[in-house]
Every structure is written in C-alpha cells, then in structure tokens.
Design a protein around this motif. Structure first.
Motif, PDB file in Angstrom:
ATOM      1  N   ILE A  71       0.853  -1.187   0.000  1.00 46.91           N
ATOM      2  CA  ILE A  71       0.000   0.000   0.000  1.00 46.91           C
ATOM      3  C   ILE A  71       0.889   1.237   0.000  1.00 46.91           C
ATOM      4  CG2 ILE A  71      -1.690   1.341   1.334  1.00 46.91           C
ATOM      5  CD1 ILE A  71      -2.462  -1.408   2.660  1.00 46.91           C
ATOM      6  N   VAL A  72       0.544   2.204  -0.827  1.00 44.84           N
ATOM      7  CA  VAL A  72       1.160   3.540  -0.764  1.00 44.84           C
ATOM      8  C   VAL A  72       0.055   4.522  -0.433  1.00 44.84           C
ATOM      9  CG1 VAL A  72       2.341   5.379  -2.025  1.00 44.84           C
ATOM     10  CG2 VAL A  72       2.965   2.974  -2.436  1.00 44.84           C
ATOM     11  N   TRP A  73       0.226   5.265   0.668  1.00 40.63           N
ATOM     12  CA  TRP A  73      -0.728   6.320   1.004  1.00 40.63           C
ATOM     13  C   TRP A  73      -0.151   7.650   0.546  1.00 40.63           C
ATOM     14  CZ3 TRP A  73      -5.700   6.558   2.441  1.00 40.63           C
ATOM     15  CH2 TRP A  73      -6.199   7.827   2.778  1.00 40.63           C
ATOM     16  N   SER A  74      -0.738   8.189  -0.511  1.00 36.87           N
ATOM     17  CA  SER A  74      -0.313   9.487  -1.045  1.00 36.87           C
ATOM     18  C   SER A  74      -1.515  10.398  -1.211  1.00 36.87           C
ATOM     19  CB  SER A  74       0.404   9.289  -2.391  1.00 36.87           C
ATOM     20  OG  SER A  74       0.974  10.496  -2.845  1.00 36.87           O
ATOM     21  N   ALA A  75      -2.598  10.075  -0.492  1.00 37.44           N
ATOM     22  CA  ALA A  75      -3.825  10.865  -0.580  1.00 37.44           C
ATOM     23  C   ALA A  75      -3.798  12.001   0.423  1.00 37.44           C
ATOM     24  CB  ALA A  75      -5.043   9.970  -0.320  1.00 37.44           C
ATOM     25  N   GLY A  76      -4.571  13.030   0.152  1.00 36.21           N
ATOM     26  CA  GLY A  76      -4.682  14.152   1.067  1.00 36.21           C
ATOM     27  C   GLY A  76      -5.831  15.054   0.664  1.00 36.21           C
ATOM     28  N   ALA A  77      -6.346  15.765   1.636  1.00 35.97           N
ATOM     29  CA  ALA A  77      -7.483  16.642   1.364  1.00 35.97           C
ATOM     30  C   ALA A  77      -7.068  17.928   0.677  1.00 35.97           C
ATOM     31  CB  ALA A  77      -8.214  16.959   2.663  1.00 35.97           C
ATOM     32  N   GLY A  78      -5.780  18.205   0.656  1.00 33.96           N
ATOM     33  CA  GLY A  78      -5.302  19.399  -0.026  1.00 33.96           C
ATOM     34  C   GLY A  78      -5.311  20.660   0.806  1.00 33.96           C
ATOM     35  N   GLY A  79      -5.613  20.513   2.100  1.00 34.26           N
ATOM     36  CA  GLY A  79      -5.610  21.680   2.988  1.00 34.26           C
ATOM     37  C   GLY A  79      -6.825  22.563   2.790  1.00 34.26           C
ATOM     38  N   GLY A  80      -6.942  23.550   3.632  1.00 33.98           N
ATOM     39  CA  GLY A  80      -8.028  24.521   3.510  1.00 33.98           C
ATOM     40  C   GLY A  80      -9.221  24.196   4.383  1.00 33.98           C
ATOM     41  N   ASP A  81      -9.756  22.992   4.274  1.00 37.80           N
ATOM     42  CA  ASP A  81     -10.911  22.579   5.047  1.00 37.80           C
ATOM     43  C   ASP A  81     -10.424  21.695   6.190  1.00 37.80           C
ATOM     44  OD1 ASP A  81     -13.123  21.121   6.068  1.00 37.80           O
ATOM     45  OD2 ASP A  81     -14.231  21.419   4.208  1.00 37.80           O
ATOM     46  N   GLN A  82     -10.462  22.221   7.419  1.00 35.48           N
ATOM     47  CA  GLN A  82      -9.917  21.497   8.564  1.00 35.48           C
ATOM     48  C   GLN A  82     -10.626  20.165   8.785  1.00 35.48           C
ATOM     49  OE1 GLN A  82      -9.142  23.710  12.250  1.00 35.48           O
ATOM     50  NE2 GLN A  82     -10.289  22.141  13.371  1.00 35.48           N
ATOM     51  N   THR A  83     -11.953  20.167   8.695  1.00 37.18           N
ATOM     52  CA  THR A  83     -12.708  18.937   8.934  1.00 37.18           C
ATOM     53  C   THR A  83     -12.329  17.862   7.934  1.00 37.18           C
ATOM     54  OG1 THR A  83     -14.555  20.178   9.865  1.00 37.18           O
ATOM     55  CG2 THR A  83     -15.019  17.952   9.079  1.00 37.18           C
ATOM     56  N   ARG A  84     -12.247  18.241   6.670  1.00 39.70           N
ATOM     57  CA  ARG A  84     -11.920  17.251   5.638  1.00 39.70           C
ATOM     58  C   ARG A  84     -10.457  16.821   5.729  1.00 39.70           C
ATOM     59  NH1 ARG A  84     -10.879  16.845  -0.063  1.00 39.70           N
ATOM     60  NH2 ARG A  84     -11.653  14.793  -0.681  1.00 39.70           N
ATOM     61  N   THR A  85      -9.585  17.719   6.147  1.00 38.73           N
ATOM     62  CA  THR A  85      -8.185  17.348   6.325  1.00 38.73           C
ATOM     63  C   THR A  85      -8.063  16.227   7.343  1.00 38.73           C
ATOM     64  OG1 THR A  85      -7.334  19.523   5.701  1.00 38.73           O
ATOM     65  CG2 THR A  85      -5.916  18.169   7.078  1.00 38.73           C
ATOM     66  N   TYR A  86      -8.731  16.360   8.477  1.00 39.93           N
ATOM     67  CA  TYR A  86      -8.696  15.291   9.475  1.00 39.93           C
ATOM     68  C   TYR A  86      -9.354  14.021   8.934  1.00 39.93           C
ATOM     69  CZ  TYR A  86      -6.921  18.191  13.302  1.00 39.93           C
ATOM     70  OH  TYR A  86      -6.128  18.972  14.110  1.00 39.93           O
TER      71      TYR A  86
END
Length: 218
Positions: A71-86
């Motif tokens: 498994i490679v985890w390279s996903a991210g919410a892209g910042g900006g939205d704190q709730t979605r980042t968590y």
C-alpha cells in the motif's frame, strides 16, 4: 513483480510514481475519487479504481486492498478545510492501516512531510495546523501497528526535474522535486532496509546529497 495499490492516485506525485512502478514490472491500482480522472491515471499504466476513501469503512477498504502486496498512502485533502483534512489525512489513512492485516497486506509506505514530529511547531489557529496534526497522528498510528511500514518525509515540493539524489535529514525547508519523491517511493517499496524507518529528505546540493538508492539502503 508486486501488486501495489496507491491511494491518492491522481495526485501529482502519484501520477509520476505509477509509470516508474509499471516500468519496474509492478502492477499498480490507482485509487481516485473523481471518475473524470480515470484516463489520466491509466495513461501512466495504472488501473484506475474509483472509490471515496473518506466515506469507506475499514471493511470496505479491506475489500479494496485485498489482492495487493503493498500500500502507498499518497492521498490528502489538499488543505483549507480542517474537517476534511482530518477526515482524509488522519482518519481515512488510519482506516487503511487497520484494514491491511485483514486484507493480507503487510507492506505500507506513508508519504508524509519533513516536519511531521510531535513538536511540529505549527500553532493552533494556523491554517496549516490541521494538516500537521493529522499527518503526525497518522504517522504515529503506523508506527504502532505491526505493519512493515516506511514513513517518507519529503520537504517543500517543487516541479523540478528528477536529480536521482537526495539529502537525508536536511536543514530548513528541504526542497525536493516531486519527481524525486516518486523515485524515492518506488525505491523504498522494494528496499526492505527501509522498513521501520522514518526517512526525511530533500534534494540538497551536489555536495550534500547522494544517490537515492544509496541513501535508502545504508
């Protein structure tokens, strides 16, 4: 040949990673959220899998992961939205780690960032705090699992060409090209010497850097 699943398959690093893995003879599944991105990832030789990891529970993620070797985890919410980042950078990442054993997968490579430490220095209220906090939590969770984990901590990302060289534990921002991050991920996946390590790196200079393969295996 290994079967590798990459979460965040349409990210700029992941799009560079897939062709490297395919050229090495690996099979790549690129997990993406937007079906409009299927053609982009398949141009690099990966097989696209449309799935919303933010909403998937551990059992559903295990079904997605099953049949792969790493498994490679390279996903991210892209910042900006704190709730979605968590929700993505911490919670979804942790669920993939918890899903891996039941899916029969032990190898896990986390793409984190250079400053991911307990004392990351980002103050609450800073727009970057949620990302720093979420990444540290995910990294720590991986360290506490029985997975064959590697945490990669690149510095500030650039769009420069690959140099094939990195400096370990760089000072300052540790600028590094996305192309070289992709090379590091591909090399780490097949380097058992990286298991159990947190590898922080930048490109450095010709004087302070060394070939990626040397840096990862010494």
């Amino acid at each position: 040949m290994s079967r590798i699943i990459v979460f965040g398959g349409h990210g700029r690093i992941a799009l560079l990673l897939a062709p490297l893995l395919v050229a090495n003879g690996d099979e790549v599944t690129a997990v993406i959220r937007n079906p409009e991105h299927v053609s982009d990832v398949e141009k690099g030789g990966a097989t696209a899998l449309v799935a919303d990891v933010e909403s998937m529970d551990t059992a559903a993620l295990a079904d997605v992961i099953r049949g792969h070797d790493a498994i490679v985890w390279s996903a991210g919410a892209g910042g900006g939205d704190q709730t979605r980042t968590y929700a993505v950078d911490r919670d979804a990442a942790i669920r993939t780690m918890d899903a891996a054993p039941s899916a029969g997968v032990s190898r896990y490579v986390m793409v984190s960032w250079l400053g991911s430490t307990a004392d990351h220095g980002v103050r609450e209220g800073d727009s970057f705090f949620a990302y720093a906090d979420a990444k540290w939590a995910a990294d720590e969770h991986l360290r506490g699992t029985g997975l064959e984990g590697t945490i990669l901590g690149p510095g500030a990302l650039t769009d420069d060409d690959s140099t094939g060289r990195i400096e370990l534990d760089p000072k300052g921002r540790g600028a590094v090209s996305r192309a070289d991050v992709a090379v590091v991920i591909a090399a780490a996946l097949h380097a058992p010497q990286t298991i159990g390590r947190t590898i922080r790196f930048g490109n450095g200079t010709p004087e302070t850097s060394e070939p990626i393969g040397t840096a990862l295996t010494r």
